[in-house]
Design a protein around this motif. Structure first.
Motif, PDB file in Angstrom:
ATOM      1  N   ALA A 173       0.810  -1.223   0.000  1.00 22.85           N
ATOM      2  CA  ALA A 173       0.000   0.000   0.000  1.00 22.85           C
ATOM      3  C   ALA A 173       0.840   1.267   0.000  1.00 22.85           C
ATOM      4  CB  ALA A 173      -0.922  -0.003   1.222  1.00 22.85           C
ATOM      5  N   GLN A 174       1.978   1.221   0.645  1.00 29.52           N
ATOM      6  CA  GLN A 174       2.778   2.435   0.838  1.00 29.52           C
ATOM      7  C   GLN A 174       3.118   3.163  -0.462  1.00 29.52           C
ATOM      8  OE1 GLN A 174       6.130   1.789   3.364  1.00 29.52           O
ATOM      9  NE2 GLN A 174       6.523   3.956   3.644  1.00 29.52           N
ATOM     10  N   PRO A 175       3.667   2.485  -1.475  1.00 31.36           N
ATOM     11  CA  PRO A 175       3.987   3.234  -2.704  1.00 31.36           C
ATOM     12  C   PRO A 175       2.750   3.801  -3.397  1.00 31.36           C
ATOM     13  CG  PRO A 175       4.642   0.917  -2.904  1.00 31.36           C
ATOM     14  CD  PRO A 175       4.104   1.112  -1.532  1.00 31.36           C
ATOM     15  N   GLU A 176       1.643   3.084  -3.321  1.00 29.97           N
ATOM     16  CA  GLU A 176       0.416   3.559  -3.957  1.00 29.97           C
ATOM     17  C   GLU A 176      -0.093   4.830  -3.273  1.00 29.97           C
ATOM     18  OE1 GLU A 176      -2.012   3.575  -6.962  1.00 29.97           O
ATOM     19  OE2 GLU A 176      -0.634   1.913  -6.687  1.00 29.97           O
ATOM     20  N   ILE A 177      -0.011   4.857  -1.945  1.00 30.34           N
ATOM     21  CA  ILE A 177      -0.461   6.024  -1.197  1.00 30.34           C
ATOM     22  C   ILE A 177       0.477   7.206  -1.457  1.00 30.34           C
ATOM     23  CG2 ILE A 177      -0.923   6.924   1.116  1.00 30.34           C
ATOM     24  CD1 ILE A 177      -1.542   3.996   1.929  1.00 30.34           C
ATOM     25  N   GLN A 178       1.771   6.946  -1.507  1.00 34.64           N
ATOM     26  CA  GLN A 178       2.749   8.005  -1.807  1.00 34.64           C
ATOM     27  C   GLN A 178       2.517   8.558  -3.205  1.00 34.64           C
ATOM     28  OE1 GLN A 178       4.750   9.432   0.172  1.00 34.64           O
ATOM     29  NE2 GLN A 178       5.468   8.027   1.730  1.00 34.64           N
ATOM     30  N   ARG A 179       2.177   7.674  -4.136  1.00 35.97           N
ATOM     31  CA  ARG A 179       1.921   8.109  -5.511  1.00 35.97           C
ATOM     32  C   ARG A 179       0.714   9.047  -5.552  1.00 35.97           C
ATOM     33  NH1 ARG A 179       1.604   3.324  -7.667  1.00 35.97           N
ATOM     34  NH2 ARG A 179       3.854   3.150  -7.777  1.00 35.97           N
ATOM     35  N   ALA A 180      -0.304   8.757  -4.747  1.00 37.77           N
ATOM     36  CA  ALA A 180      -1.488   9.624  -4.700  1.00 37.77           C
ATOM     37  C   ALA A 180      -1.094  11.029  -4.248  1.00 37.77           C
ATOM     38  CB  ALA A 180      -2.535   9.037  -3.760  1.00 37.77           C
ATOM     39  N   LYS A 225       0.777  12.852  -7.085  1.00 32.92           N
ATOM     40  CA  LYS A 225      -0.117  13.243  -8.177  1.00 32.92           C
ATOM     41  C   LYS A 225      -1.123  14.310  -7.754  1.00 32.92           C
ATOM     42  CE  LYS A 225       1.495  10.173 -11.042  1.00 32.92           C
ATOM     43  NZ  LYS A 225       2.268  10.554 -12.219  1.00 32.92           N
ATOM     44  N   GLY A 226      -1.127  14.660  -6.464  1.00 32.46           N
ATOM     45  CA  GLY A 226      -2.011  15.709  -5.993  1.00 32.46           C
ATOM     46  C   GLY A 226      -3.402  15.238  -5.625  1.00 32.46           C
ATOM     47  N   VAL A 227      -3.612  13.919  -5.572  1.00 33.58           N
ATOM     48  CA  VAL A 227      -4.931  13.394  -5.214  1.00 33.58           C
ATOM     49  C   VAL A 227      -5.149  13.504  -3.711  1.00 33.58           C
ATOM     50  CG1 VAL A 227      -6.382  11.325  -5.224  1.00 33.58           C
ATOM     51  CG2 VAL A 227      -4.937  11.837  -7.177  1.00 33.58           C
ATOM     52  N   MET A 228      -4.081  13.297  -2.947  1.00 33.58           N
ATOM     53  CA  MET A 228      -4.135  13.427  -1.497  1.00 33.58           C
ATOM     54  C   MET A 228      -3.059  14.418  -1.069  1.00 33.58           C
ATOM     55  SD  MET A 228      -4.509   9.442  -0.336  1.00 33.58           S
ATOM     56  CE  MET A 228      -4.672   9.779   1.403  1.00 33.58           C
ATOM     57  N   HIS A 229      -3.298  15.098   0.022  1.00 34.00           N
ATOM     58  CA  HIS A 229      -2.315  16.034   0.553  1.00 34.00           C
ATOM     59  C   HIS A 229      -1.168  15.251   1.177  1.00 34.00           C
ATOM     60  CE1 HIS A 229      -0.563  19.261   2.973  1.00 34.00           C
ATOM     61  NE2 HIS A 229      -1.151  20.082   2.118  1.00 34.00           N
ATOM     62  N   ILE A 230       0.042  15.765   1.047  1.00 29.31           N
ATOM     63  CA  ILE A 230       1.243  15.078   1.528  1.00 29.31           C
ATOM     64  C   ILE A 230       1.189  14.831   3.035  1.00 29.31           C
ATOM     65  CG2 ILE A 230       2.571  17.216   1.783  1.00 29.31           C
ATOM     66  CD1 ILE A 230       4.122  14.077   0.356  1.00 29.31           C
ATOM     67  N   ASN A 231       0.617  15.786   3.788  1.00 34.88           N
ATOM     68  CA  ASN A 231       0.527  15.604   5.245  1.00 34.88           C
ATOM     69  C   ASN A 231      -0.488  14.529   5.611  1.00 34.88           C
ATOM     70  OD1 ASN A 231       2.383  17.611   5.410  1.00 34.88           O
ATOM     71  ND2 ASN A 231       1.008  19.146   6.250  1.00 34.88           N
ATOM     72  N   THR A 232      -1.554  14.431   4.846  1.00 32.50           N
ATOM     73  CA  THR A 232      -2.556  13.390   5.068  1.00 32.50           C
ATOM     74  C   THR A 232      -1.925  12.020   4.853  1.00 32.50           C
ATOM     75  OG1 THR A 232      -4.272  14.872   4.265  1.00 32.50           O
ATOM     76  CG2 THR A 232      -4.819  12.531   4.358  1.00 32.50           C
ATOM     77  N   VAL A 233      -1.131  11.918   3.809  1.00 31.70           N
ATOM     78  CA  VAL A 233      -0.446  10.659   3.505  1.00 31.70           C
ATOM     79  C   VAL A 233       0.531  10.309   4.616  1.00 31.70           C
ATOM     80  CG1 VAL A 233       1.209   9.589   1.930  1.00 31.70           C
ATOM     81  CG2 VAL A 233      -0.741  10.843   1.025  1.00 31.70           C
ATOM     82  N   ALA A 234       1.303  11.278   5.060  1.00 34.68           N
ATOM     83  CA  ALA A 234       2.282  11.034   6.116  1.00 34.68           C
ATOM     84  C   ALA A 234       1.586  10.579   7.396  1.00 34.68           C
ATOM     85  CB  ALA A 234       3.091  12.300   6.381  1.00 34.68           C
ATOM     86  N   ARG A 235       0.496  11.247   7.743  1.00 30.71           N
ATOM     87  CA  ARG A 235      -0.257  10.892   8.949  1.00 30.71           C
ATOM     88  C   ARG A 235      -0.840   9.482   8.837  1.00 30.71           C
ATOM     89  NH1 ARG A 235      -3.627  14.810   8.719  1.00 30.71           N
ATOM     90  NH2 ARG A 235      -5.317  13.669   7.760  1.00 30.71           N
ATOM     91  N   THR A 236      -1.414   9.163   7.692  1.00 32.03           N
ATOM     92  CA  THR A 236      -2.021   7.854   7.477  1.00 32.03           C
ATOM     93  C   THR A 236      -0.989   6.745   7.582  1.00 32.03           C
ATOM     94  OG1 THR A 236      -3.639   8.866   5.998  1.00 32.03           O
ATOM     95  CG2 THR A 236      -3.374   6.482   5.854  1.00 32.03           C
ATOM     96  N   LEU A 237       0.142   6.928   6.905  1.00 26.95           N
ATOM     97  CA  LEU A 237       1.196   5.911   6.933  1.00 26.95           C
ATOM     98  C   LEU A 237       1.762   5.754   8.337  1.00 26.95           C
ATOM     99  CD1 LEU A 237       3.057   6.652   3.582  1.00 26.95           C
ATOM    100  CD2 LEU A 237       1.502   4.768   4.091  1.00 26.95           C
TER     101      LEU A 237
END
Length: 92
Positions: A54-61, A64-76
């Motif tokens: 899941a990690q690379p897919e979430i980072q890719r989002a 690509k601007g689909v998710m905010h970088i901080n949201t991704v960091a928090r989720t991971l």
């Protein structure tokens, strides 16, 4: 209604991007669900494997601007902490 050629093109571009972003968001959700299910089952190995996928897919989002970088960091971070906690409870 769009009156100029450039406005019609922008509408086409927006529709295409909208489809792509929706697919990316859905794909991320699927990967997150797999990780959550593995965590709830209590299987640390399966959870780690799902997280690794899941990690690379979430980072890719995020890239690509689909998710905010901080949201991704928090989720991971939260998923990683939950997986780490699985090992602690199994050893205790």
């Amino acid at each position: 209604m769009a009156n100029t050629a450039s406005a019609r093109k922008r509408i086409r571009q927006t529709a295409t991007r909208n489809e792509r972003n929706r697919a990316r968001r859905s794909r991320v959700g699927t990967f997150l669900t797999k990780v959550q299910k593995a965590i709830s089952s209590g299987d640390k190995a399966a959870a780690q494997a799902a997280f690794k996928d899941a990690q690379p897919e979430i980072q890719r989002a995020a890239s690509k601007g689909v998710m905010h970088i901080n949201t991704v960091a928090r989720t991971l971070s939260r998923l990683s902490a939950k997986i780490k906690a699985l090992g602690a409870t199994a050893q205790a």
